[in-house]
Design an enzyme around this catalytic site. Sequence first.
Site, PDB file in Angstrom:
ATOM      1  N   PHE A 111       0.842  -1.176   0.063  1.00 42.93           N
ATOM      2  CA  PHE A 111      -0.067  -0.214  -0.048  1.00 42.93           C
ATOM      3  C   PHE A 111       0.970   1.105   0.094  1.00 42.93           C
ATOM      4  O   PHE A 111       2.043   1.341   0.584  1.00 42.93           O
ATOM      5  CB  PHE A 111      -1.018  -0.031   1.115  1.00 42.93           C
ATOM      6  CG  PHE A 111      -1.941   0.946   1.034  1.00 42.93           C
ATOM      7  CD1 PHE A 111      -3.416   0.663   0.800  1.00 42.93           C
ATOM      8  CD2 PHE A 111      -1.841   2.217   1.816  1.00 42.93           C
ATOM      9  CE1 PHE A 111      -4.236   1.375   0.678  1.00 42.93           C
ATOM     10  CE2 PHE A 111      -2.911   3.221   1.640  1.00 42.93           C
ATOM     11  CZ  PHE A 111      -4.197   2.446   1.430  1.00 42.93           C
ATOM     12  N   ASP A 182       2.482  -6.306   7.280  1.00 41.09           N
ATOM     13  CA  ASP A 182       1.380  -5.520   7.433  1.00 41.09           C
ATOM     14  C   ASP A 182       0.172  -6.284   7.131  1.00 41.09           C
ATOM     15  O   ASP A 182       0.048  -7.010   6.158  1.00 41.09           O
ATOM     16  CB  ASP A 182       1.329  -4.256   6.452  1.00 41.09           C
ATOM     17  CG  ASP A 182       0.125  -3.416   6.546  1.00 41.09           C
ATOM     18  OD1 ASP A 182      -0.852  -3.881   6.966  1.00 41.09           O
ATOM     19  OD2 ASP A 182       0.335  -2.039   6.438  1.00 41.09           O
TER      20      ASP A 182
HETATM   21  C1  PLP Z   1      -5.770   0.644   4.499  1.00 36.68           C
HETATM   22  C2  PLP Z   1      -4.376   0.409   4.774  1.00 36.68           C
HETATM   23  C3  PLP Z   1      -3.387   1.351   5.246  1.00 36.68           C
HETATM   24  C4  PLP Z   1      -4.240   2.737   5.596  1.00 36.68           C
HETATM   25  O1  PLP Z   1      -3.274   3.224   6.665  1.00 36.68           O
HETATM   26  P1  PLP Z   1      -4.061   4.324   7.666  1.00 36.68           P
HETATM   27  O2  PLP Z   1      -2.751   5.000   8.283  1.00 36.68           O
HETATM   28  O3  PLP Z   1      -4.972   3.657   8.455  1.00 36.68           O
HETATM   29  O4  PLP Z   1      -4.623   5.465   6.711  1.00 36.68           O
HETATM   30  C5  PLP Z   1      -2.227   1.380   5.372  1.00 36.68           C
HETATM   31  N1  PLP Z   1      -1.583   0.180   4.900  1.00 36.68           N
HETATM   32  C6  PLP Z   1      -2.301  -0.878   4.237  1.00 36.68           C
HETATM   33  C7  PLP Z   1      -1.587  -1.821   3.848  1.00 36.68           C
HETATM   34  C8  PLP Z   1      -3.516  -0.646   4.230  1.00 36.68           C
HETATM   35  O5  PLP Z   1      -4.418  -1.733   3.578  1.00 36.68           O
END
Ligand code: PLP
Length: 395
Positions: A111, A182
Amino acid sequence: MSVLRKHLFDLPEGVIYLDGNSLGPLPKCVAGRVAQMVTGEWGAHLIKGWNIDGWMDQPARVGDRVGHLIGAVPGSVVMGDTLSIKVYQALSAALQMRPARRMILSDSGNFPTDLYMAEGLIRHLSHGHDLKIVRPEEVMENITNEVAAVMLTHVDYRTGRMHDMAAITKAAHAAGAVMIWDLAHSAGAVPVDLAACGAEFAVGCSYKYLNGGPGAPAFIYIRPDLADQVDPALAGWLGHAAPFAFDLEYRPAPGVARMRVGTPPVLQMTALDAALDVWEGVDMGDLRAASIALSERFIAEVAARCPGLALASPHDPELRGSQVSFHFTHGYATMQALIAHGVIGDFRAPDIMRFGFTPLYIDEGDVIAAAEILGRILKDRLWDDPAYHARQAVT
Ligand SMILES: *Cc1c(COP(=O)(O)O)cnc(C)c1O
Protein backbone atom coordinates in the site's frame (compact mmCIF):
# COMPACT_ATOMS: atom_id res chain seq x y z
CA MET A 1 -19.60 -24.59 11.31
CA SER A 2 -21.36 -21.57 9.81
CA VAL A 3 -19.92 -18.25 10.87
CA LEU A 4 -22.84 -16.27 9.40
CA ARG A 5 -24.26 -13.82 11.94
CA LYS A 6 -25.91 -11.15 9.86
CA HIS A 7 -28.32 -10.39 12.69
CA LEU A 8 -25.45 -8.84 14.64
CA PHE A 9 -24.93 -6.12 12.01
CA ASP A 10 -26.87 -2.98 11.20
CA LEU A 11 -26.88 -3.20 7.40
CA PRO A 12 -29.13 -0.84 5.44
CA GLU A 13 -32.12 -2.52 3.82
CA GLY A 14 -31.56 -3.48 0.19
CA VAL A 15 -27.77 -3.16 0.28
CA ILE A 16 -25.31 -5.95 -0.50
CA TYR A 17 -22.12 -4.83 1.16
CA LEU A 18 -18.99 -6.15 -0.53
CA ASP A 19 -16.70 -3.45 0.86
CA GLY A 20 -16.03 -4.69 4.37
CA ASN A 21 -12.39 -4.97 3.30
CA SER A 22 -12.27 -1.16 3.18
CA LEU A 23 -14.67 -0.09 5.94
CA GLY A 24 -16.46 -2.73 7.97
CA PRO A 25 -20.18 -2.14 8.62
CA LEU A 26 -21.70 -1.19 11.97
CA PRO A 27 -22.23 -4.02 14.45
CA LYS A 28 -25.50 -3.51 16.33
CA CYS A 29 -23.86 -3.53 19.73
CA VAL A 30 -21.62 -0.53 18.99
CA ALA A 31 -24.00 2.44 19.16
CA GLY A 32 -25.31 1.57 22.62
CA ARG A 33 -21.87 0.93 24.03
CA VAL A 34 -20.49 4.18 22.65
CA ALA A 35 -23.51 6.12 23.95
CA GLN A 36 -23.07 4.50 27.36
CA MET A 37 -19.39 5.43 27.36
CA VAL A 38 -20.12 9.03 26.41
CA THR A 39 -22.78 9.70 29.01
CA GLY A 40 -22.13 7.03 31.64
CA GLU A 41 -18.34 7.30 31.72
CA TRP A 42 -17.14 10.58 30.21
CA GLY A 43 -20.25 12.52 31.21
CA ALA A 44 -20.70 11.06 34.66
CA HIS A 45 -17.14 10.35 35.73
CA LEU A 46 -15.23 13.14 33.99
CA ILE A 47 -11.46 12.73 34.43
CA LYS A 48 -11.99 9.93 36.96
CA GLY A 49 -12.87 7.76 33.94
CA TRP A 50 -9.17 7.23 33.21
CA ASN A 51 -8.98 5.20 36.39
CA ILE A 52 -12.43 3.86 37.16
CA ASP A 53 -13.49 3.02 33.61
CA GLY A 54 -10.19 1.48 32.54
CA TRP A 55 -9.54 3.93 29.70
CA MET A 56 -5.79 3.83 30.26
CA ASP A 57 -5.66 0.04 29.90
CA GLN A 58 -7.81 -0.02 26.76
CA PRO A 59 -4.92 -0.10 24.24
CA ALA A 60 -3.51 -3.27 25.82
CA ARG A 61 -6.84 -4.92 26.60
CA VAL A 62 -8.29 -4.35 23.14
CA GLY A 63 -4.88 -5.26 21.68
CA ASP A 64 -5.18 -8.70 23.28
CA ARG A 65 -8.60 -9.17 21.67
CA VAL A 66 -7.16 -8.32 18.25
CA GLY A 67 -4.11 -10.45 19.01
CA HIS A 68 -6.35 -13.43 19.57
CA LEU A 69 -7.53 -13.17 15.94
CA ILE A 70 -3.99 -13.07 14.50
CA GLY A 71 -2.24 -15.72 16.55
CA ALA A 72 -0.43 -13.33 18.90
CA VAL A 73 0.05 -14.24 22.56
CA PRO A 74 -1.54 -11.95 25.18
CA GLY A 75 0.56 -8.89 25.91
CA SER A 76 2.20 -8.71 22.49
CA VAL A 77 -0.21 -6.32 20.70
CA VAL A 78 -1.10 -2.73 21.52
CA MET A 79 -3.62 -0.39 19.87
CA GLY A 80 -3.26 3.26 18.94
CA ASP A 81 -2.65 5.89 16.28
CA THR A 82 -3.06 5.11 12.59
CA LEU A 83 -1.54 2.30 10.59
CA SER A 84 0.82 4.72 8.81
CA ILE A 85 2.29 5.66 12.21
CA LYS A 86 2.60 2.00 13.23
CA VAL A 87 4.46 1.21 10.00
CA TYR A 88 6.93 3.99 10.83
CA GLN A 89 7.42 2.69 14.37
CA ALA A 90 7.96 -0.90 13.29
CA LEU A 91 10.34 0.00 10.49
CA SER A 92 12.44 2.39 12.55
CA ALA A 93 12.75 -0.24 15.28
CA ALA A 94 13.68 -2.90 12.73
CA LEU A 95 16.42 -0.72 11.20
CA GLN A 96 17.91 -0.11 14.63
CA MET A 97 18.07 -3.87 15.15
CA ARG A 98 20.30 -4.23 12.04
CA PRO A 99 22.58 -1.18 12.25
CA ALA A 100 25.14 -2.58 9.78
CA ARG A 101 22.60 -3.05 6.98
CA ARG A 102 21.11 -0.39 4.74
CA MET A 103 18.41 -2.00 2.64
CA ILE A 104 14.66 -2.19 3.15
CA LEU A 105 12.96 -4.67 0.84
CA SER A 106 9.32 -4.24 -0.13
CA ASP A 107 7.15 -4.93 -3.16
CA SER A 108 4.97 -3.11 -5.65
CA GLY A 109 1.90 -4.76 -4.11
CA ASN A 110 2.39 -2.78 -0.93
CA PHE A 111 0.00 0.00 0.00
CA PRO A 112 1.49 3.40 -0.92
CA THR A 113 1.44 4.83 2.60
CA ASP A 114 3.68 2.00 3.82
CA LEU A 115 6.21 2.89 1.11
CA TYR A 116 5.86 6.63 1.71
CA MET A 117 6.48 6.19 5.43
CA ALA A 118 9.61 4.18 4.61
CA GLU A 119 10.87 6.89 2.23
CA GLY A 120 10.21 9.59 4.82
CA LEU A 121 12.00 7.62 7.52
CA ILE A 122 14.99 7.03 5.23
CA ARG A 123 15.26 10.76 4.43
CA HIS A 124 15.11 11.78 8.05
CA LEU A 125 17.53 9.15 9.30
CA SER A 126 20.07 10.24 6.65
CA HIS A 127 22.02 7.02 7.11
CA GLY A 128 21.99 6.07 3.45
CA HIS A 129 19.22 3.47 3.64
CA ASP A 130 17.62 2.30 0.42
CA LEU A 131 14.08 1.19 -0.25
CA LYS A 132 14.09 -1.56 -2.85
CA ILE A 133 10.69 -2.23 -4.39
CA VAL A 134 10.42 -5.44 -6.41
CA ARG A 135 7.48 -7.26 -7.94
CA PRO A 136 5.64 -9.54 -5.48
CA GLU A 137 6.83 -12.71 -7.20
CA GLU A 138 10.44 -11.51 -6.95
CA VAL A 139 10.51 -10.96 -3.20
CA MET A 140 12.07 -14.30 -2.30
CA GLU A 141 15.07 -14.00 -4.63
CA ASN A 142 15.76 -10.47 -3.37
CA ILE A 143 16.06 -11.40 0.29
CA THR A 144 19.83 -11.18 0.57
CA ASN A 145 22.15 -10.61 3.48
CA GLU A 146 22.19 -6.89 2.67
CA VAL A 147 18.56 -6.56 3.67
CA ALA A 148 17.93 -5.05 7.10
CA ALA A 149 14.15 -5.40 6.98
CA VAL A 150 11.63 -7.09 4.74
CA MET A 151 8.42 -5.05 4.91
CA LEU A 152 5.41 -6.50 3.13
CA THR A 153 1.66 -6.35 3.15
CA HIS A 154 0.43 -9.92 3.48
CA VAL A 155 -2.67 -9.52 1.29
CA ASP A 156 -2.44 -7.12 -1.67
CA TYR A 157 -5.07 -4.38 -1.27
CA ARG A 158 -5.80 -4.31 -5.01
CA THR A 159 -5.68 -7.90 -6.19
CA GLY A 160 -6.06 -9.90 -2.99
CA ARG A 161 -2.89 -11.85 -3.81
CA MET A 162 -1.55 -13.34 -0.58
CA HIS A 163 2.10 -13.86 0.32
CA ASP A 164 3.28 -17.06 2.00
CA MET A 165 3.90 -15.57 5.40
CA ALA A 166 5.73 -18.54 6.90
CA ALA A 167 8.03 -19.10 3.90
CA ILE A 168 8.99 -15.44 3.46
CA THR A 169 9.57 -14.94 7.17
CA LYS A 170 11.80 -18.01 7.17
CA ALA A 171 13.80 -16.68 4.20
CA ALA A 172 14.13 -13.26 5.86
CA HIS A 173 15.47 -14.85 9.02
CA ALA A 174 17.83 -17.11 7.10
CA ALA A 175 19.31 -13.96 5.54
CA GLY A 176 19.51 -12.24 8.92
CA ALA A 177 16.79 -9.70 8.12
CA VAL A 178 13.96 -8.47 10.33
CA MET A 179 10.43 -9.28 9.11
CA ILE A 180 7.57 -6.79 9.25
CA TRP A 181 4.09 -7.85 8.13
CA ASP A 182 1.28 -5.45 7.41
CA LEU A 183 -1.92 -7.34 8.19
CA ALA A 184 -4.39 -4.62 7.13
CA HIS A 185 -6.19 -7.01 4.78
CA SER A 186 -5.53 -10.13 6.84
CA ALA A 187 -6.75 -9.44 10.38
CA GLY A 188 -10.29 -10.80 10.49
CA ALA A 189 -10.03 -11.95 6.87
CA VAL A 190 -7.76 -15.00 6.87
CA PRO A 191 -6.17 -17.18 9.56
CA VAL A 192 -2.86 -15.68 10.69
CA ASP A 193 -0.43 -17.40 13.03
CA LEU A 194 2.00 -14.69 14.05
CA ALA A 195 3.55 -16.60 16.93
CA ALA A 196 4.27 -19.61 14.72
CA CYS A 197 5.83 -17.64 11.87
CA GLY A 198 8.21 -15.85 14.20
CA ALA A 199 8.04 -12.44 12.50
CA GLU A 200 9.50 -9.66 14.62
CA PHE A 201 6.81 -7.07 13.86
CA ALA A 202 3.28 -6.88 12.56
CA VAL A 203 0.94 -3.95 12.11
CA GLY A 204 -2.59 -3.49 10.84
CA CYS A 205 -5.76 -1.48 11.05
CA SER A 206 -9.07 -2.22 12.70
CA TYR A 207 -11.60 -0.39 10.51
CA LYS A 208 -11.51 -2.95 7.68
CA TYR A 209 -12.43 -6.57 8.50
CA LEU A 210 -12.52 -5.84 12.24
CA ASN A 211 -15.40 -3.35 11.85
CA GLY A 212 -14.03 -0.80 14.33
CA GLY A 213 -15.50 2.18 12.44
CA PRO A 214 -13.97 5.03 10.44
CA GLY A 215 -10.76 6.17 12.10
CA ALA A 216 -10.54 3.16 14.45
CA PRO A 217 -7.04 2.76 15.91
CA ALA A 218 -4.30 0.61 14.39
CA PHE A 219 -2.40 -2.21 16.09
CA ILE A 220 1.24 -3.15 16.42
CA TYR A 221 2.78 -6.46 17.46
CA ILE A 222 6.31 -7.09 18.63
CA ARG A 223 7.58 -10.63 19.08
CA PRO A 224 7.57 -10.96 22.88
CA ASP A 225 11.23 -11.95 23.29
CA LEU A 226 12.31 -8.73 21.51
CA ALA A 227 9.89 -6.17 22.86
CA ASP A 228 12.12 -5.05 25.72
CA GLN A 229 14.99 -4.32 23.33
CA VAL A 230 13.05 -2.08 20.96
CA ASP A 231 14.05 1.59 21.09
CA PRO A 232 10.93 3.58 20.12
CA ALA A 233 11.42 6.31 17.51
CA LEU A 234 8.22 7.99 18.67
CA ALA A 235 9.01 8.21 22.34
CA GLY A 236 5.70 9.52 23.63
CA TRP A 237 4.80 9.93 27.26
CA LEU A 238 2.29 7.07 27.28
CA GLY A 239 4.97 4.67 26.08
CA HIS A 240 7.08 5.75 29.07
CA ALA A 241 7.66 3.32 31.93
CA ALA A 242 6.04 5.77 34.36
CA PRO A 243 4.06 8.46 32.51
CA PHE A 244 2.76 10.05 35.67
CA ALA A 245 6.22 10.40 37.21
CA PHE A 246 6.67 13.18 34.61
CA ASP A 247 10.41 12.49 34.41
CA LEU A 248 12.38 14.75 32.13
CA GLU A 249 14.03 11.73 30.52
CA TYR A 250 12.39 9.00 28.51
CA ARG A 251 12.48 5.43 29.76
CA PRO A 252 10.48 2.97 27.65
CA ALA A 253 7.71 0.96 29.24
CA PRO A 254 8.27 -2.80 29.44
CA GLY A 255 7.15 -4.77 26.39
CA VAL A 256 4.98 -3.63 23.51
CA ALA A 257 3.45 -0.85 25.66
CA ARG A 258 6.44 1.26 24.60
CA MET A 259 4.82 1.56 21.18
CA ARG A 260 2.05 3.65 22.67
CA VAL A 261 2.58 7.31 21.89
CA GLY A 262 0.00 9.72 23.29
CA THR A 263 -3.51 9.79 24.69
CA PRO A 264 -5.57 6.87 23.36
CA PRO A 265 -8.71 7.57 21.27
CA VAL A 266 -11.11 6.29 23.93
CA LEU A 267 -14.33 6.81 21.96
CA GLN A 268 -12.97 5.00 18.90
CA MET A 269 -11.50 2.24 20.99
CA THR A 270 -14.83 1.76 22.77
CA ALA A 271 -16.50 1.32 19.38
CA LEU A 272 -13.83 -1.19 18.35
CA ASP A 273 -14.02 -3.06 21.64
CA ALA A 274 -17.78 -3.48 21.19
CA ALA A 275 -17.37 -4.41 17.51
CA LEU A 276 -14.97 -7.22 18.45
CA ASP A 277 -17.83 -8.96 20.27
CA VAL A 278 -19.12 -10.23 16.92
CA TRP A 279 -16.02 -12.48 16.73
CA GLU A 280 -16.94 -14.43 19.87
CA GLY A 281 -16.95 -18.11 18.99
CA VAL A 282 -15.79 -17.63 15.38
CA ASP A 283 -13.29 -20.24 14.26
CA MET A 284 -10.89 -18.67 11.74
CA GLY A 285 -10.65 -21.94 9.83
CA ASP A 286 -14.44 -21.93 9.38
CA LEU A 287 -14.29 -18.27 8.37
CA ARG A 288 -11.67 -19.04 5.75
CA ALA A 289 -13.67 -21.95 4.31
CA ALA A 290 -16.76 -19.74 4.05
CA SER A 291 -14.78 -16.90 2.49
CA ILE A 292 -13.34 -19.21 -0.18
CA ALA A 293 -16.77 -20.66 -0.95
CA LEU A 294 -18.19 -17.14 -1.41
CA SER A 295 -15.34 -15.85 -3.55
CA GLU A 296 -15.29 -18.98 -5.74
CA ARG A 297 -19.03 -18.70 -6.27
CA PHE A 298 -18.73 -15.01 -7.17
CA ILE A 299 -15.92 -15.65 -9.67
CA ALA A 300 -17.95 -18.41 -11.32
CA GLU A 301 -21.12 -16.28 -11.49
CA VAL A 302 -19.21 -13.29 -12.88
CA ALA A 303 -17.41 -15.46 -15.45
CA ALA A 304 -20.78 -16.74 -16.66
CA ARG A 305 -22.45 -13.33 -16.85
CA CYS A 306 -19.71 -10.79 -17.53
CA PRO A 307 -17.37 -11.97 -20.28
CA GLY A 308 -15.74 -8.51 -20.49
CA LEU A 309 -14.24 -8.68 -17.00
CA ALA A 310 -10.76 -10.10 -16.43
CA LEU A 311 -9.97 -11.58 -13.03
CA ALA A 312 -7.20 -9.52 -11.42
CA SER A 313 -6.91 -11.87 -8.43
CA PRO A 314 -5.15 -15.23 -8.35
CA HIS A 315 -7.36 -18.06 -9.64
CA ASP A 316 -6.19 -20.36 -6.86
CA PRO A 317 -8.18 -19.45 -3.71
CA GLU A 318 -5.27 -20.55 -1.53
CA LEU A 319 -3.28 -17.67 -3.00
CA ARG A 320 -5.98 -15.06 -2.33
CA GLY A 321 -7.05 -13.21 0.77
CA SER A 322 -10.74 -12.50 1.23
CA GLN A 323 -11.31 -10.25 -1.78
CA VAL A 324 -11.73 -10.62 -5.51
CA SER A 325 -10.87 -7.99 -8.11
CA PHE A 326 -11.50 -7.57 -11.81
CA HIS A 327 -9.87 -5.39 -14.43
CA PHE A 328 -12.32 -3.40 -16.50
CA THR A 329 -11.65 -0.24 -18.53
CA HIS A 330 -14.96 1.24 -17.39
CA GLY A 331 -14.47 -0.03 -13.85
CA TYR A 332 -15.06 3.29 -12.13
CA ALA A 333 -18.39 4.01 -13.85
CA THR A 334 -19.48 0.39 -13.45
CA MET A 335 -18.77 0.50 -9.73
CA GLN A 336 -20.77 3.73 -9.42
CA ALA A 337 -23.67 2.07 -11.27
CA LEU A 338 -23.41 -0.98 -9.02
CA ILE A 339 -23.52 1.19 -5.91
CA ALA A 340 -26.60 2.97 -7.30
CA HIS A 341 -28.16 -0.49 -7.70
CA GLY A 342 -27.44 -1.46 -4.09
CA VAL A 343 -24.21 -3.45 -4.47
CA ILE A 344 -21.34 -1.71 -2.73
CA GLY A 345 -17.77 -2.56 -3.70
CA ASP A 346 -15.03 -0.12 -4.60
CA PHE A 347 -12.62 0.95 -7.28
CA ARG A 348 -8.85 1.22 -7.23
CA ALA A 349 -6.98 3.06 -9.97
CA PRO A 350 -6.27 2.46 -12.73
CA ASP A 351 -8.97 -0.10 -13.61
CA ILE A 352 -9.69 -2.41 -10.67
CA MET A 353 -13.16 -3.23 -9.37
CA ARG A 354 -12.78 -4.72 -5.93
CA PHE A 355 -15.16 -6.89 -3.91
CA GLY A 356 -14.57 -8.03 -0.34
CA PHE A 357 -16.06 -11.22 1.09
CA THR A 358 -16.93 -11.14 4.74
CA PRO A 359 -18.71 -14.34 5.78
CA LEU A 360 -19.95 -12.89 9.07
CA TYR A 361 -22.65 -10.97 7.16
CA ILE A 362 -22.47 -12.02 3.48
CA ASP A 363 -24.04 -15.25 2.26
CA GLU A 364 -24.33 -17.14 -0.98
CA GLY A 365 -27.62 -15.43 -1.93
CA ASP A 366 -25.93 -12.02 -1.66
CA VAL A 367 -23.09 -13.12 -3.88
CA ILE A 368 -25.39 -14.49 -6.58
CA ALA A 369 -27.60 -11.39 -6.48
CA ALA A 370 -24.54 -9.12 -6.74
CA ALA A 371 -23.26 -10.99 -9.80
CA GLU A 372 -26.71 -10.82 -11.41
CA ILE A 373 -26.88 -7.06 -10.95
CA LEU A 374 -23.33 -6.65 -12.26
CA GLY A 375 -24.23 -8.79 -15.29
CA ARG A 376 -27.25 -6.60 -16.04
CA ILE A 377 -25.26 -3.37 -15.70
CA LEU A 378 -22.72 -4.63 -18.22
CA LYS A 379 -25.17 -6.23 -20.64
CA ASP A 380 -27.39 -3.12 -20.80
CA ARG A 381 -24.40 -0.73 -20.55
CA LEU A 382 -26.07 0.95 -17.58
CA TRP A 383 -22.63 2.22 -16.54
CA ASP A 384 -22.55 4.45 -19.62
CA ASP A 385 -24.34 7.34 -17.96
CA PRO A 386 -22.60 10.68 -17.23
CA ALA A 387 -23.77 10.47 -13.61
CA TYR A 388 -21.51 7.45 -13.07
CA HIS A 389 -18.39 9.00 -14.59
CA ALA A 390 -17.86 11.92 -12.20
CA ARG A 391 -14.98 11.03 -9.86
CA GLN A 392 -15.49 11.55 -6.16
CA ALA A 393 -12.64 12.19 -3.71
CA VAL A 394 -12.86 8.73 -2.13
CA THR A 395 -13.20 5.94 -4.69
C1 PLP B 1 -5.73 0.44 4.65
C2 PLP B 1 -4.24 0.39 4.65
C3 PLP B 1 -3.49 1.43 5.19
C4 PLP B 1 -4.13 2.70 5.72
O1 PLP B 1 -3.31 3.36 6.63
P1 PLP B 1 -3.95 4.42 7.64
O2 PLP B 1 -2.80 5.03 8.31
O3 PLP B 1 -4.87 3.67 8.54
O4 PLP B 1 -4.74 5.40 6.82
C5 PLP B 1 -2.11 1.29 5.25
N1 PLP B 1 -1.51 0.18 4.77
C6 PLP B 1 -2.20 -0.84 4.22
C7 PLP B 1 -1.50 -2.05 3.72
C8 PLP B 1 -3.59 -0.76 4.13
O5 PLP B 1 -4.28 -1.74 3.56
